[in-house]
Design an enzyme around this catalytic site. Structure first.
Site, PDB file in Angstrom:
ATOM      1  N   GLN A 160      53.173   0.035  47.209  1.00 18.52           N
ATOM      2  CA  GLN A 160      54.208  -0.537  46.332  1.00 18.52           C
ATOM      3  C   GLN A 160      54.116  -0.022  44.894  1.00 18.52           C
ATOM      4  O   GLN A 160      54.998  -0.274  44.077  1.00 18.52           O
ATOM      5  CB  GLN A 160      54.159  -2.070  46.382  1.00 18.52           C
ATOM      6  CG  GLN A 160      54.622  -2.606  47.735  1.00 18.52           C
ATOM      7  CD  GLN A 160      54.613  -4.121  47.829  1.00 18.52           C
ATOM      8  OE1 GLN A 160      54.481  -4.820  46.831  1.00 18.52           O
ATOM      9  NE2 GLN A 160      54.751  -4.636  49.043  1.00 18.52           N
ATOM     10  N   ARG A 211      62.731  -7.560  47.723  1.00 20.53           N
ATOM     11  CA  ARG A 211      62.155  -7.153  48.998  1.00 20.53           C
ATOM     12  C   ARG A 211      63.009  -6.065  49.662  1.00 20.53           C
ATOM     13  O   ARG A 211      62.474  -5.127  50.252  1.00 20.53           O
ATOM     14  CB  ARG A 211      62.032  -8.371  49.925  1.00 20.53           C
ATOM     15  CG  ARG A 211      61.115  -8.102  51.094  1.00 20.53           C
ATOM     16  CD  ARG A 211      61.023  -9.282  52.019  1.00 20.53           C
ATOM     17  NE  ARG A 211      62.273  -9.477  52.754  1.00 20.53           N
ATOM     18  CZ  ARG A 211      62.357 -10.152  53.900  1.00 20.53           C
ATOM     19  NH1 ARG A 211      61.289 -10.724  54.412  1.00 20.53           N
ATOM     20  NH2 ARG A 211      63.503 -10.303  54.514  1.00 20.53           N
ATOM     21  N   HIS A 267      50.840 -11.648  58.733  1.00 22.17           N
ATOM     22  CA  HIS A 267      51.581 -11.520  57.475  1.00 22.17           C
ATOM     23  C   HIS A 267      51.923 -12.857  56.836  1.00 22.17           C
ATOM     24  O   HIS A 267      51.685 -13.079  55.651  1.00 22.17           O
ATOM     25  CB  HIS A 267      52.857 -10.705  57.711  1.00 22.17           C
ATOM     26  CG  HIS A 267      53.672 -10.494  56.479  1.00 22.17           C
ATOM     27  ND1 HIS A 267      54.566 -11.430  55.987  1.00 22.17           N
ATOM     28  CD2 HIS A 267      53.694  -9.469  55.592  1.00 22.17           C
ATOM     29  CE1 HIS A 267      55.111 -10.971  54.863  1.00 22.17           C
ATOM     30  NE2 HIS A 267      54.601  -9.791  54.605  1.00 22.17           N
ATOM     31  N   ARG A 300      56.180 -17.060  58.711  1.00 23.24           N
ATOM     32  CA  ARG A 300      57.520 -16.551  58.994  1.00 23.24           C
ATOM     33  C   ARG A 300      57.479 -15.384  59.980  1.00 23.24           C
ATOM     34  O   ARG A 300      58.249 -15.342  60.940  1.00 23.24           O
ATOM     35  CB  ARG A 300      58.181 -16.084  57.684  1.00 23.24           C
ATOM     36  CG  ARG A 300      59.482 -15.332  57.867  1.00 23.24           C
ATOM     37  CD  ARG A 300      60.051 -14.841  56.533  1.00 23.24           C
ATOM     38  NE  ARG A 300      59.172 -13.922  55.817  1.00 23.24           N
ATOM     39  CZ  ARG A 300      58.937 -12.662  56.158  1.00 23.24           C
ATOM     40  NH1 ARG A 300      59.512 -12.150  57.226  1.00 23.24           N
ATOM     41  NH2 ARG A 300      58.123 -11.901  55.451  1.00 23.24           N
ATOM     42  N   HIS A 338      48.743 -16.547  47.482  1.00 23.75           N
ATOM     43  CA  HIS A 338      49.783 -17.235  46.691  1.00 23.75           C
ATOM     44  C   HIS A 338      49.598 -18.762  46.741  1.00 23.75           C
ATOM     45  O   HIS A 338      49.220 -19.349  45.747  1.00 23.75           O
ATOM     46  CB  HIS A 338      51.209 -16.849  47.095  1.00 23.75           C
ATOM     47  CG  HIS A 338      51.467 -15.377  47.023  1.00 23.75           C
ATOM     48  ND1 HIS A 338      51.343 -14.659  45.854  1.00 23.75           N
ATOM     49  CD2 HIS A 338      51.813 -14.475  47.985  1.00 23.75           C
ATOM     50  CE1 HIS A 338      51.618 -13.380  46.093  1.00 23.75           C
ATOM     51  NE2 HIS A 338      51.900 -13.238  47.380  1.00 23.75           N
ATOM     52  N   ASP A 361      48.469  -7.293  43.903  1.00 23.30           N
ATOM     53  CA  ASP A 361      49.593  -7.437  44.832  1.00 23.30           C
ATOM     54  C   ASP A 361      50.614  -6.289  44.777  1.00 23.30           C
ATOM     55  O   ASP A 361      50.372  -5.226  45.326  1.00 23.30           O
ATOM     56  CB  ASP A 361      50.243  -8.814  44.564  1.00 23.30           C
ATOM     57  CG  ASP A 361      51.196  -9.248  45.673  1.00 23.30           C
ATOM     58  OD1 ASP A 361      51.392  -8.488  46.626  1.00 23.30           O
ATOM     59  OD2 ASP A 361      51.754 -10.368  45.592  1.00 23.30           O
TER      60      ASP A 361
HETATM   61 ZN   LIG Z   1      51.358  -9.618  49.142  1.00 24.86          ZN
END
Ligand SMILES: [Zn+2]
Length: 486
Positions: free
Chosen positions: A73, A95, A232, A235, A296, A347
């Site tokens: 990322q 996202r 992950h 969800r 988180h 992150d």
């Molecule tokens: Zn993450």
């Protein structure tokens, strides 16, 4: 009888100040053996025939642990800082932009982007990373001949930069509860838990057979790469799949990381599917443990802190990303009140500065509560000597991160690997500090430019603020970015 000929001398690192055992001390040396383990920390006057490396005007601290990273990322930095439509921008619109980049990266691009992220971590004083790795397949979703090809590229990048890495291989089964498949998630999906676990097993075996020595105590000290698992989120991974993964983790004693309650929509979808919040689901199904790190854990009920505390689960906060994505504020005060260990991650790499994450953990709460020193648990202590709040935040960036990802480091102690960084105590961002306020100056105010040496297993990877391969890594990353964004 054999006699040892010319034994390799021990090395004594002699900075101005060492931060160890919760104290900043002068006239101390950190002595390491040839294998890169710490032998002792002693007064300089007690040194004998060690080879001396003097580090004048430097403070030496344990290397920091970045417990949550998505290295690729890094390619998004600066490319998502605008509102994409007339409607409000959010985590979910970000996202889609992230997916657009993720679907275009070749294995070599992933190596180069990972090198860039890890290089910046090294320059920041980070010596180990927990990489939450979810790119598994080719861009169209078809598996590579080696289903761990991309994971290996990331591990190779960490090795070439010199960081230790816990590769947390991600399980991703579906788009969400009653949601149609999203073609942009095709690179992540392993719909069958058995296939996923087979791939975890293969990766674990290849990583451990790459170790020189299989003796477990040796490996704990010197392993530079190891494997953990990362379903992950609730969800993306349905309960039955998750239970199979947890069973495997318990049998093999692995670390497990999971995104938990980052966004309100994730919580409401979980309530709709299971009639419980994500933390309640994990708790009531017996899935939390001291192996578990909830990343988180923002949108939680007051019961969450007790659930994590009872089970020994760790919480990983990522404040620089959470503020960038508009996620919300981690209730770190509640977690600390209950004795939950907190660690930190950069992150999405909107910024890579783990001390910024450490101070934001506190600062976000100050803005929310209109108070100062919210996370200080020793309000009666008048002396700065115990380093109170600063020490607590620095623990999140070191010891707690090591515990979360299973790194053998995080503290400067005999028998531990010599993983550390130094800061220039005359750097303008912290100049003028004395031993009793130095840690607070470093945690709350130091700039990344103050970091001068970074050493992993006794070997320097950063000297005088520069990494050995810095130019090459940046050059290759520039080419990737040009290819991606034109
Ligand atoms: Zn993450």
């Amino acid at each position: 009888m054999t006699t040892e000929k010319n034994p390799t001398p021990k090395i004594a690192w002699i900075p101005e100040v060492i931060y160890a055992g919760n104290r900043c001390q002068s006239n101390r040396a950190l002595v390491c053996d040839a294998a890169g383990a710490i032998v002792k920390i002693v007064p300089v006057s007690e040194l004998r025939d060690e080879k001396r490396i003097n580090l004048p005007r430097r403070a030496l601290l344990p290397g920091m642990i970045n417990a949550h990273s998505h290295a690729f990322q890094r390619v998004l930095r600066g490319r998502t800082e605008y509102r994409a439509s007339a409607k409000r921008d959010s985590f979910w619109t970000w996202r889609e932009m992230m997916y657009a980049a993720a679907t275009r990266l070749s294995p070599e691009d992933i190596y180069d982007a990972s090198c860039m992220a890890f290089l910046e971590m090294a320059l920041n004083g980070i010596t180990a990373v927990g990489e939450f790795h979810y790119l598994h397949h080719g861009p169209d979703g078809s598996a590579y001949e080696d289903p761990n090809l991309l994971a290996r590229e990331v591990i190779r990048a960490a090795g070439d930069i010199g960081l230790r890495i816990g590769l947390l291989r991600v399980a991703y089964a579906r788009s969400g509860f009653q949601k149609p498949a999203n073609p942009r998630q095709a690179r992540f999906i392993e719909a069958d838990a058995e296939v996923y676990l087979k791939n975890v097993e293969a990766l674990t075996q290849s990583v451990s057979s790459a170790s020189v020595n299989q003796d477990s105590s040796f490996r704990r000290t010197f392993d530079t790469a190891w494997v953990g698992v990362a379903p992950h989120s609730v969800r993306a991974v349905p309960l039955n799949y998750l239970k199979q993964v947890i069973r495997y983790v318990n049998e093999h004693d692995l670390k497990i990381h999971m995104h938990v309650a980052e966004q309100p929509a994730e919580v409401s979808a979980c309530v709709e599917e299971y009639g419980r919040t994500p933390v309640a689901l994990l708790q009531t199904e017996g899935l939390l443990s001291e192996r578990f790190t909830a990343v988180h854990a923002i949108h939680v009920t007051p019961k969450a802190a007790a659930s994590f505390a009872q089970t020994g689960a760790v919480v990983c906060a990522c404040p620089t990303t959470e503020r960038n994505l508009g996620d919300g504020v981690v209730p770190a005060d509640e977690y600390l009140k209950h004795g939950v260990a907190l660690c930190l991650g950069t992150d999405s790499h909107a910024q890579i500065d783990l001390l910024e994450d450490a101070r934001e953990l506190e600062y976000h709460l100050r803005l929310q509560k209109l108070e100062r020193a919210v996370l200080d648990d020793q309000p009666q202590a008048t002396s700065l000597e115990s380093h109170g709040l600063a020490a607590r935040l620095f623990e999140c960036a070191t010891i707690n991160g090591a515990r979360s990802i299973g790194a053998p480091t995080g503290v400067l102690d005999a028998g531990k690997p010599a993983d550390f960084f130094t800061v220039d105590i005359d750097d303008p961002s912290i100049a003028g500090a004395a031993n009793d306020d130095l840690l607070a100056a470093i945690v709350f105010s130091s700039s990344r430019a103050a970091v001068r040496e970074v050493v992993v297993a006794g070997k320097p990877i950063v000297s005088e603020g520069r990494h050995l391969n810095q130019e090459g890594v940046v050059e290759r990353f520039n080419i990737v970015q040009k290819k991606l964004w034109g």
